[in-house]
Design a protein around this motif. Structure first.
Motif, short mmCIF file in Angstrom:
data_model
loop_
_atom_site.label_atom_id
_atom_site.label_comp_id
_atom_site.label_asym_id
_atom_site.label_seq_id
_atom_site.Cartn_x
_atom_site.Cartn_y
_atom_site.Cartn_z
N THR A 7 8.52 48.90 63.14
CA THR A 7 8.97 48.87 61.75
C THR A 7 10.30 48.11 61.67
OG1 THR A 7 7.95 51.01 61.31
CG2 THR A 7 9.58 50.23 59.73
N VAL A 8 10.35 47.12 60.78
CA VAL A 8 11.54 46.30 60.60
C VAL A 8 11.93 46.32 59.13
CG1 VAL A 8 12.49 43.95 60.72
CG2 VAL A 8 11.05 44.80 62.58
N LEU A 9 13.21 46.53 58.88
CA LEU A 9 13.75 46.44 57.53
C LEU A 9 14.40 45.09 57.34
CD1 LEU A 9 14.82 47.54 54.78
CD2 LEU A 9 16.79 48.45 56.06
N VAL A 10 14.02 44.35 56.30
CA VAL A 10 14.62 43.06 55.97
C VAL A 10 15.45 43.24 54.71
CG1 VAL A 10 14.21 40.66 55.32
CG2 VAL A 10 12.77 41.74 57.06
N VAL A 11 16.75 43.10 54.84
CA VAL A 11 17.67 43.23 53.71
C VAL A 11 18.04 41.84 53.24
CG1 VAL A 11 19.87 44.15 52.90
CG2 VAL A 11 18.56 45.40 54.65
N GLY A 12 17.49 41.43 52.12
CA GLY A 12 17.70 40.08 51.61
C GLY A 12 16.40 39.30 51.63
N THR A 13 15.76 39.17 50.48
CA THR A 13 14.43 38.55 50.43
C THR A 13 14.50 37.13 49.87
OG1 THR A 13 14.09 39.68 48.31
CG2 THR A 13 13.15 40.71 50.28
N GLY A 14 15.39 36.33 50.45
CA GLY A 14 15.44 34.91 50.13
C GLY A 14 14.47 34.16 51.02
N LEU A 15 14.71 32.87 51.20
CA LEU A 15 13.82 32.03 52.01
C LEU A 15 13.69 32.56 53.44
CD1 LEU A 15 12.25 29.43 52.75
CD2 LEU A 15 14.48 28.35 53.15
N ILE A 16 14.83 32.81 54.10
CA ILE A 16 14.79 33.21 55.50
C ILE A 16 14.25 34.62 55.66
CG2 ILE A 16 16.17 33.60 57.57
CD1 ILE A 16 15.85 30.68 56.85
N GLY A 17 14.77 35.56 54.87
CA GLY A 17 14.32 36.93 54.99
C GLY A 17 12.83 37.09 54.72
N THR A 18 12.34 36.46 53.67
CA THR A 18 10.92 36.58 53.32
C THR A 18 10.04 35.86 54.34
OG1 THR A 18 11.52 36.71 50.98
CG2 THR A 18 9.22 36.24 51.51
N SER A 19 10.48 34.70 54.82
CA SER A 19 9.71 33.99 55.85
C SER A 19 9.59 34.84 57.10
CB SER A 19 10.39 32.65 56.19
OG SER A 19 10.34 31.76 55.10
N MET A 20 10.69 35.49 57.48
CA MET A 20 10.66 36.38 58.64
C MET A 20 9.70 37.54 58.42
SD MET A 20 14.00 38.00 60.45
CE MET A 20 14.77 36.42 60.13
#
Length: 365
Positions: A7-20
């Motif tokens: 489980t990974v939390l991505v804080v920030g759903t811009g280009l990089i965060g969403t691509s990741m």
């Protein structure tokens, strides 16, 4: 060693965060999404990047193994502190394009640097936001890891696993060395491209009507979000200034030589020639797509009609004759329903492809 990331939390759903997030989802990782912009979170979720994180709901069914902070450099440390105070995840990383400032600020705020490994994927696009995200954005791209001496082996392993899951190439580097390096290969070039593009704001319609592929290549990255880049440049100001000062000296000397040349001083061509030769040498040092020195490809130019399926047919011919396409670029013909496809191939494959195209009725200039 760190256990498998589940489980990974991505804080920030811009280009990089969403691509990741998209890349991790393809590898079966559960991804939680958070952003101050609720619209960005919703779009990322609709794109299949994961599920929205609701911290007020309490501990998730699965513990969060890694929190990825994908916010501007100036906000990394405060976001890290808030997440750590709440015990949000076991390990933490960020993906900002500046490393010294966030790491120093995190130490000043009292963040736990043992569970944190700063990182930076060297990938991006001139477009921004979750709508521009791609799951393959990091494939084969360098991904800098800048752990402090406090970082545990388990934290290092967790972030390394993140890079591998996203298809990146992990490269451990000192934070200061990283910032000086990206000033040369990313940050200063962006400012330079913006300066060239700024000349077009007041350019005549005649000049714009004569614009070709060269100006598009040089200014492509200048179309990025100014607010985003202001944050990046502010966080790496001194190294970027040093590079820009060196570029300015070269440009000033070139302008002086051109003025002298315009006044009839033929010897001024020597300085211009030296700069152009240095440019060729520098360009030749850019690594190829597989790393190492860039190989010498041959470009086969093909006239392509502006209609559906043309590129697919071109690639099908390459496949039929066993020619691997190393790279491809498109140059449109203004006002005409066609363009030129520049297909880069191995030297021994150029004649084979040219012959096959001619036989099938394609125009090869």
């Amino acid at each position: 060693m760190a256990s498998e990331l589940r489980t990974v939390l991505v804080v920030g759903t811009g280009l990089i965060g969403t691509s990741m997030a998209l890349a991790l989802r393809q590898r079966g990782v559960r991804v939680l999404l958070a952003d101050h912009d609720q619209g960005a979170v919703r779009l990322a979720r609709e794109l299949g990047a994961g599920e929205e994180w609701h911290p007020e709901a309490g501990t998730p069914a699965e513990p969060i193994d890694l929190a990825v902070i994908a916010v501007p450099p100036a906000h990394v440390a405060s976001e890290l502190l808030a997440l750590q105070r709440n015990g949000t995840a076991t390990f933490y990383t960020d993906v900002a394009s500046v490393k010294v400032e966030p790491i120093e600020r995190a130490g000043q705020l009292g963040c736990d640097l043992s569970t944190y490994v700063a990182s930076h994927p060297l990938a991006g696009r001139e477009k921004s936001g979750p709508g521009a995200a791609r799951a393959d954005l990091f494939l084969g791209r360098p991904w800098a890891l800048c752990p402090t001496p406090d970082a545990t082996p388990e934290a290092r392993a967790a972030v390394q696993q993140l890079v591998e899951l996203c298809g990146g190439n992990p490269v451990e580097v000192d934070a200061a060395d990283h910032d000086r390096a990206v000033a040369v290969v990313s940050h200063a070039p962006h400012v330079t491209a913006s300066a060239v593009a700024a000349r077009l704001a007041d350019a005549s319609d005649i000049a714009l009507g004569l614009a070709g592929q060269g100006i598009r290549d040089v200014t492509r990255i200048a179309g990025s979000d100014p607010g985003l880049w202001l944050g990046i440049l502010s966080g790496n100001a001194a190294p970027v200034a040093e590079v820009l000062e060196a570029v300015s000296r070269d440009l000033s000397e070139a302008a002086t030589a051109l003025r002298a040349l315009a006044d009839g001083d033929g010897t001024a061509t020597q300085e211009l020639t030296q700069l152009l030769k240095r440019g060729v040498a520098g360009h030749g040092r850019i690594p190829g797509k597989h790393g190492g020195p860039a190989p010498a490809y041959v470009v086969v130019q093909v006239v392509v009609g502006d209609r559906p399926g043309q590129l697919a047919r071109l690639f099908q011919i390459c496949d039929e004759v066993g020619v691997n396409v190393e790279d491809v670029r498109l140059e449109h013909a203004p006002g005409l329903p066609l363009g030129i496809a520049e297909v880069s191939v191995q030297p021994d494959a150029a004649a084979v492809l040219t012959k096959a195209l001619h036989e099938r009725g394609w125009q090869v200039p």
